[in-house]
Design a protein around this motif. Structure first.
Motif, PDB file in Angstrom:
ATOM      1  N   ALA A  54       0.836  -1.205   0.000  1.00 27.19           N
ATOM      2  CA  ALA A  54       0.000   0.000   0.000  1.00 27.19           C
ATOM      3  C   ALA A  54       0.868   1.252   0.000  1.00 27.19           C
ATOM      4  N   VAL A  71      -5.443   4.640   2.502  1.00 23.35           N
ATOM      5  CA  VAL A  71      -5.654   3.230   2.167  1.00 23.35           C
ATOM      6  C   VAL A  71      -6.269   2.508   3.360  1.00 23.35           C
ATOM      7  N   ILE A  95      -2.624   4.793   6.429  1.00 24.11           N
ATOM      8  CA  ILE A  95      -2.928   3.394   6.122  1.00 24.11           C
ATOM      9  C   ILE A  95      -3.506   2.737   7.372  1.00 24.11           C
TER      10      ILE A  95
END
Length: 408
Positions: A54, A71, A95
């Motif tokens: 990611a 993400v 993330i």
């Protein structure tokens, strides 16, 4: 003032970045600014963990576009979405990662319920009346009562309460709707006034007509939905039968504009627009035109461009809202290099169609997916330029196409 074209161009650019790392078969475009990617087969290939993978995508997006993306990583599509919506924006690296156990530990008691995917204010209020205030309550509630209250929707509500989601990207790709239609819905970034919403509608119709043409489909039935801000009034819209099956931008645009004017409330801000082309059929069967299998497969391969209309426009070299100029190339006596990438491939298919059929240049352009005036002029000019280099030849090989046929 809406800037939908700009948003679409950025979305296409970011999608192109993802295609550097994964196959389009492992991407599901969810909205103009969100998509799902199945990275399962790629972690071993790139020798990266899910978080590292990611981060690789985030770094490339930022380097290429200057946009900071977020993400959500999960063991299923639902957990990906929840990690993105609720958690990622609070993480230092943007993330967030969720498993079913982590979801239950961190989010079972999260409120409000409307933060969760597919839980709107109506469902939330309904749950509140049942004494359900969070996902823990929903997960442990009497399922018979839930099915009685919510019907078949109770199944996914219960699954989501536990962090489960059986549907995969492969399932989505393999899904075949029971009725043939092409639809597109946009939840707008902010409240739009009537005139601005009309512009968005026109852009949506134009892009979906391109999809009709590229998939050589025609329709005689359209549908429109308009949703308003904060549900102040019920959504409006309707359906309309068209007298002839068509994929003409001019015809379909007029029908949608008329329907929008007739059914839309001008006094309330607009937040959602949805359009559908219903009962679509293959235009080859509608017109009686048949191609040999090899040629038809070639057209289909070229016209089946990657995910969605946004990417489609970028992939074949179109620039939304911009006009490509060929004058300087012609002045220099150049015909090569004027078309690049997919546009060049489509040009070759157009030539093959002209050589192997007797249908008109205009119809061939529609089949290949060229419908805008500037695109038609661009291709026509290039055809004439190529044919003028040596009579009876195009791109250095013999051809039965004549300049008279092009300009006639």
């Amino acid at each position: 003032m809406p800037r939908m074209n700009l948003y679409m161009e950025y979305s296409a650019n970011i999608y192109a970045i993802y295609l550097k790392y994964v196959s389009k078969d492992d991407i599901h475009v969810y909205s103009i600014d969100e998509c799902f990617i199945d990275i399962t087969p790629y972690m071993k290939l790139y020798r990266k963990s899910a978080r590292e993978f990611a981060q690789m995508l985030l770094d490339d997006v930022y380097k290429t576009t200057g946009i900071t993306a977020t993400v959500g990583i999960g063991t299923n599509l639902y957990l990906c979405k929840i990690a993105l919506d609720i958690m990622a924006k609070h993480e230092p690296d943007c993330i967030a990662l969720l498993s079913e156990k982590k979801y239950q530990h961190l989010l079972w008691h999260h409120q409000p319920l409307t933060d969760f995917w597919h839980v709107g204010h109506g469902i939330s209020n309904h749950l509140e009346k049942l004494g359900i205030h969070d996902m823990y309550d929903l997960a442990h509630y009497n399922q018979d009562i839930l099915y009685k209250e919510f019907g078949i929707n109770a199944e996914y509500m219960i699954d989501h309460a536990w962090g489960r989601e059986p549907t995969t990207i492969a399932d989505i790709k393999a899904y075949q709707p029971s009725s043939n239609s092409i639809s597109n819905s946009q939840v707008l970034f902010e409240d739009y006034e009537y005139d601005d919403a009309m512009l968005v509608l026109k852009e949506m119709v134009e892009l979906n007509v391109l999809k009709l043409v590229d998939q050589h489909l025609v329709t005689d039935y359209i549908s429109l939905y308009v949703g308003y801000s904060k549900n102040v009034i019920r959504g409006t819209g309707g359906q309309r039968k068209i007298t002839t099956r068509t994929n003409s931008l001019k015809v379909l645009m007029k029908e949608f504009i008329d329907l929008f004017k007739e059914r839309t409330n001008k006094n309330h801000p607009i937040r959602q627009i949805g359009i559908s082309f219903c009962d679509v059929l293959d235009e080859y069967y509608e017109t009686g035109f048949k191609m040999n299998n090899e040629l038809k497969e070639g057209v289909e391969n070229m016209c089946n461009l990657a995910q969605g209309l946004i990417v489609e426009n970028q992939a074949i070299g179109r620039k939304i809202g911009r006009k490509e100029e060929l004058v300087e190339g012609r002045k220099a006596g150049k015909t090569e290099g004027l078309l690049e990438g997919r546009a060049k491939e489509k040009y070759e298919i157009l030539i093959n169609l002209l050589e192997q059929t007797n249908i008109s240049l205009k119809q061939v352009m529609k089949i290949v997916g060229l419908v805008k005036e500037e695109e038609i002029k661009e291709i026509t000019d290039k055809l004439i330029a190529d044919l003028s280099l040596k009579e009876g030849y195009i791109n250095g090989r013999p051809t039965n196409i004549t300049i008279e046929r092009i300009i006639g």
